[in-house]
Design an enzyme around this catalytic site. Structure first.
Site, PDB file in Angstrom:
ATOM      1  N   ARG A   1      22.701  -7.353  -2.758  1.00 44.73           N
ATOM      2  CA  ARG A   1      22.288  -8.750  -2.580  1.00 44.73           C
ATOM      3  C   ARG A   1      20.767  -8.821  -2.425  1.00 44.73           C
ATOM      4  O   ARG A   1      20.097  -9.672  -3.016  1.00 44.73           O
ATOM      5  CB  ARG A   1      22.988  -9.312  -1.338  1.00 44.73           C
TER       6      ARG A   1
ATOM      7  N   TYR B   1       2.098  -2.554  -3.110  1.00 44.47           N
ATOM      8  CA  TYR B   1       0.851  -1.786  -3.202  1.00 44.47           C
ATOM      9  C   TYR B   1       0.125  -2.270  -4.445  1.00 44.47           C
ATOM     10  O   TYR B   1       0.384  -3.376  -4.946  1.00 44.47           O
ATOM     11  CB  TYR B   1       1.270  -0.296  -3.250  1.00 44.47           C
TER      12      TYR B   1
ATOM     13  N   ARG C   1     -14.734  -3.954   0.593  1.00 42.36           N
ATOM     14  CA  ARG C   1     -14.606  -3.621  -0.839  1.00 42.36           C
ATOM     15  C   ARG C   1     -13.128  -3.362  -1.102  1.00 42.36           C
ATOM     16  O   ARG C   1     -12.689  -2.233  -1.137  1.00 42.36           O
ATOM     17  CB  ARG C   1     -15.466  -2.392  -1.178  1.00 42.36           C
TER      18      ARG C   1
ATOM     19  N   LYS D   1      -0.749   0.479   2.559  1.00 45.88           N
ATOM     20  CA  LYS D   1      -0.908   1.943   2.603  1.00 45.88           C
ATOM     21  C   LYS D   1       0.083   2.530   3.610  1.00 45.88           C
ATOM     22  O   LYS D   1       0.693   3.576   3.376  1.00 45.88           O
ATOM     23  CB  LYS D   1      -2.346   2.306   3.018  1.00 45.88           C
TER      24      LYS D   1
ATOM     25  N   GLU E   1     -10.388   2.943   4.883  1.00 47.53           N
ATOM     26  CA  GLU E   1      -9.964   2.404   3.596  1.00 47.53           C
ATOM     27  C   GLU E   1     -10.836   1.241   3.164  1.00 47.53           C
ATOM     28  O   GLU E   1     -11.069   0.308   3.955  1.00 47.53           O
ATOM     29  CB  GLU E   1      -8.506   1.925   3.731  1.00 47.53           C
TER      30      GLU E   1
ATOM     31  N   ASP F   1     -10.027   7.605   2.496  1.00 47.85           N
ATOM     32  CA  ASP F   1      -9.078   7.664   1.378  1.00 47.85           C
ATOM     33  C   ASP F   1      -9.773   7.480   0.030  1.00 47.85           C
ATOM     34  O   ASP F   1      -9.409   8.126  -0.956  1.00 47.85           O
ATOM     35  CB  ASP F   1      -8.036   6.555   1.600  1.00 47.85           C
ATOM     36  N   ASP F   2     -10.767   6.600  -0.022  1.00 45.84           N
ATOM     37  CA  ASP F   2     -11.404   6.293  -1.314  1.00 45.84           C
ATOM     38  C   ASP F   2     -12.282   7.441  -1.790  1.00 45.84           C
ATOM     39  O   ASP F   2     -12.412   7.665  -2.997  1.00 45.84           O
ATOM     40  CB  ASP F   2     -12.215   5.000  -1.198  1.00 45.84           C
TER      41      ASP F   2
ATOM     42  N   ALA G   1     -15.921   5.945  -4.877  1.00 48.08           N
ATOM     43  CA  ALA G   1     -14.841   6.608  -5.605  1.00 48.08           C
ATOM     44  C   ALA G   1     -15.421   7.570  -6.661  1.00 48.08           C
ATOM     45  O   ALA G   1     -15.031   8.739  -6.722  1.00 48.08           O
ATOM     46  CB  ALA G   1     -13.932   5.565  -6.244  1.00 48.08           C
TER      47      ALA G   1
ATOM     48  N   ASN H   1      -8.956  -0.314  -9.873  1.00 45.99           N
ATOM     49  CA  ASN H   1      -7.839  -1.173  -9.467  1.00 45.99           C
ATOM     50  C   ASN H   1      -8.346  -2.575  -9.175  1.00 45.99           C
ATOM     51  O   ASN H   1      -9.519  -2.735  -8.860  1.00 45.99           O
ATOM     52  CB  ASN H   1      -7.193  -0.613  -8.194  1.00 45.99           C
TER      53      ASN H   1
ATOM     54  N   ASN I   1      -3.587   7.755  -8.662  1.00 43.64           N
ATOM     55  CA  ASN I   1      -3.836   6.899  -7.494  1.00 43.64           C
ATOM     56  C   ASN I   1      -3.671   7.735  -6.233  1.00 43.64           C
ATOM     57  O   ASN I   1      -2.736   8.544  -6.152  1.00 43.64           O
ATOM     58  CB  ASN I   1      -2.850   5.723  -7.496  1.00 43.64           C
TER      59      ASN I   1
END
Ligand SMILES: NC(=O)c1ccc[n+]([C@@H]2O[C@H](COP(=O)([O-])OP(=O)(O)OC[C@H]3O[C@@H](n4cnc5c(N)ncnc54)[C@H](O)[C@@H]3O)[C@@H](O)[C@H]2O)c1
Ligand SMILES: O=C(O)C[C@H](O)C(=O)O
Ligand SMILES: [Mg+2]
Length: 556
Positions: free
Chosen positions: A43, A88, A142, A160, A231, A254-255, A295, A401, A445
């Site tokens: 459902r 995401y 950013r 994340k 992040e 992370d970047d 990055a 992205n 990614n």
């Protein structure tokens, strides 16, 4: 019957001591007579799929996560390729843009510049202090390639952390999404009556650093077992705060680091296929970065280890990397450069600036072209064809992205290289048919890296996240492809296997933490790899109700 957790904000500072458990069956009459778990799962899927727009699906899934987290994570885990793009990248980008308009309820911590001097008191309001293990912290400056979104960046931290839970079995109640509100320079938001953040421009760098120092210190006191993931900070602050805190607290960016690790991993696999086709040695690859922000430079720094792994020195490795920013090829004679770009500034070019990408390609003759520029369609048909003419199997990674900012799409890359491209993008593209063959795009990614890297760092109780731990996550990911996946020509594994992959990455990260002597959980040192893997799997949280009923999850 599925669980309905009372949202913590309805209970003041009530502490949830244990992982959510299946609820006792509600008293007779409080649920419809034919309510059944398996059918309810169908459902929920049907309700999700009945929505036309992805943003509506995002809103539906957010509500499901709040009302019935077990069902939400069950749906997510059993349908990773369908659900990931909704919770995401790319849909989370739209959720951020519209956050102040689609907002329904709080989820996470908001700490603003007005809290300076009393951040401790704000942190104390978090209802599950003892459980906290991982926080994703953004200042919204950013968000993806969408620019400064201020407090509307909160869904990035939330998204994340949903992947940490789904992808690495981190316990939901041990996660803290955080959005810092240091103002915004987004004029549209400042003028929007519904905007949820402070209505002021961003504070000065000095004020921000004083705030960040207090924030990081108070976080370490309030949550002594917490790992922090920075992040989507703007590039200057991303580098600044990573360097400032990385030897003091368990923190990674992370970047810079997660992206570096995921691209190194895909590059290792792609370079082998490319070199096999060209007959040229791995050490001869030349990599052109289109985009020189956190990055681009983060990935460049990590890719140096691709060459050092082939036996080159760091100096030699640097020679194989070229950067392009909005003013063209980055070289020393060009004039003053931002600090983070200097490491890759060329010394072997002395002419006038080269700004056109085709001219730069003719000058560099790259084997790989990587896009981290936030510039849609920058890899034109001419550019793709030029890469195809230089290389039997060109490596082309448009990594910006969300999907609408990708430097090219999969179809164009395939068609302009006669199907020979080795492709990975930041956001997902569908597979396609070409000359009677199915071709699969990779998704380069950081979502493949941070769940396993974070899980490993948490289980090792690492006091800091070392470069060797980041590199171990990358090599672990590269190694994790099955023979079937390699047979299909993939450079990243299927996302459906994320739990298995995260466990493997976590093991490699724990071993690297042990070698670097930053692990506090020293009992893990005496375990062999098999026992360590079992230990990691035993620590993974699972939604409670019956995987067996709905599909083959043997790999979990
Ligand atoms: N795939 C992933 O896992 C991943 C991870 C992190 C970031 N990203 C993406 O990378 C992108 C960049 O992030 P960032 O933090 O480095 O941003 P940034 O804004 O700091 O950097 C962008 C860079 O691109 C350059 N640039 C902009 N327009 C250009 C043009 N027309 N020609 C040439 N260069 C141009 C800028 O000079 C700058 O060097 C974002 O879209 C982000 O979503 C992807
Ligand atoms: O969030 C993502 O999808 C990847 C990356 O962290 C980014 O900033 O683009
Ligand atoms: Mg990011």
């Amino acid at each position: 019957m599925t669980i309905v957790l009372t949202p913590f904000w309805c209970n003041g500072v009530q502490k949830l001591k244990k992982a959510p458990q299946p609820p006792p069956k509600p008293a007779h009459g409080l649920t419809p007579p034919a309510l059944d778990d398996t059918i309810h799962y169908e459902r929920c899927l049907a309700q999700l799929r009945s929505k036309d727009k992805n943003i509506e699906k995002y809103i539906y899934l957010s509500a499901l996560k709040e009302q019935d987290p077990h069902m939400f994570y069950k749906v997510a885990l059993l349908h990773m390729p369908e659900i990931t793009p909704l919770i995401y990248t790319p849909t989370v980008g739209d959720a951020c843009l519209q956050y102040s308009h689609i907002y329904r309820r709080p989820e996470g911590l908001f700490i603003s510049i007005n809290d300076k001097g009393k951040i401790r008191n704000v942190l104390k309001n978090w209802p599950r202090i003892d459980e906290a293990r991982i926080s994703v912290v953004t200042d919204g400056s950013r968000i993806l390639g969408l620019g400064d979104l201020g407090v509307n960046g909160m869904p990035i931290s939330i998204g994340k952390l949903s992947l940490y839970i789904a992808g690495a079995g981190i316990r939901p109640e041990s996660t803290i999404p955080i959005c810092l509100d240091l103002g915004t320079n987004n004029e549209k938001f400042l003028a929007d009556p519904l905007y949820l953040g402070l209505r002021q421009r961003r504070v000065s760098d000095e004020a921000m650093t004083a705030f960040m120092d207090e924030f990081m210190h108070e976080m370490s006191i309030a949550f002594p077992k917490l790992l922090i993931q920075f992040e989507d900070f703007s590039t200057d602050h991303a580098f600044l705060y990573l360097e400032r805190y990385r030897n003091k607290y368990p923190v990674f960016n992370d970047d810079i680091q997660g992206t570096g690790a995921v691209v190194l991993s895909g590059f290792l696999n792609a370079a082998k296929l490319s070199s096999a086709a060209s007959g040229r040695p791995l050490s001869s690859h030349r990599i052109l970065f289109f985009g020189a922000g956190s990055a681009g430079v983060g990935v460049g720094l990590q890719l140096m280890s691709f060459f050092t792994l082939q036996g080159l020195s760091k100096e030699e490795a640097r020679e194989h990397i070229y950067l392009v920013d909005s003013q063209g090829l980055v070289y020393n004679d060009r004039g003053p450069l931002a600090e983070h770009k200097k490491v890759f500034a060329r010394n072997d070019y002395h002419g006038p600036p080269i700004t056109n990408l085709l001219d730069i390609i003719a000058h560099v003759k790259p084997t790989a072209l990587l896009g981290l520029s936030t510039t849609k369609d920058a890899f034109t048909a001419d550019v793709l064809q030029a890469m195809g003419a230089l290389n039997p199997r060109p490596i082309i990674f448009p990594l910006s992205n969300p999907v609408r900012l990708s430097e090219c799409n999969f179809e164009d890359a395939v068609e302009n290289t006669a199907g020979q491209v080795l492709f990975a993008s930041g956001s997902p593209f569908p597979e396609m048919q070409f000359n009677g063959k199915t071709l699969y795009p990779g998704q380069g990614n950081n979502m493949y890296i941070f769940p396993g890297l974070g899980l490993g760092a948490i289980l090792a109780r690492a006091t800091s996240v070392t470069d060797s731990m980041v590199e171990a996550s990358s090599l672990g990911l590269a190694e994790s492809l099955t023979p079937e996946e390699r047979g299909l020509g993939l450079i990243y594994p299927h996302i459906e296997r994320i739990r298995e992959i995260s466990a493997f990455i976590a093991k490699e990260v724990i071993r690297a933490a042990q070698k670097a002597n930053v692990d506090h959980h020293t009992e893990l040192r005496s375990m062999n790899d098999k026992d360590l893997t079992e230990f990691i799997n035993s620590k993974m949280w699972n939604p409670y109700n019956g995987f067996a009923k709905v599909g083959n999850m043997s790999h979990l």
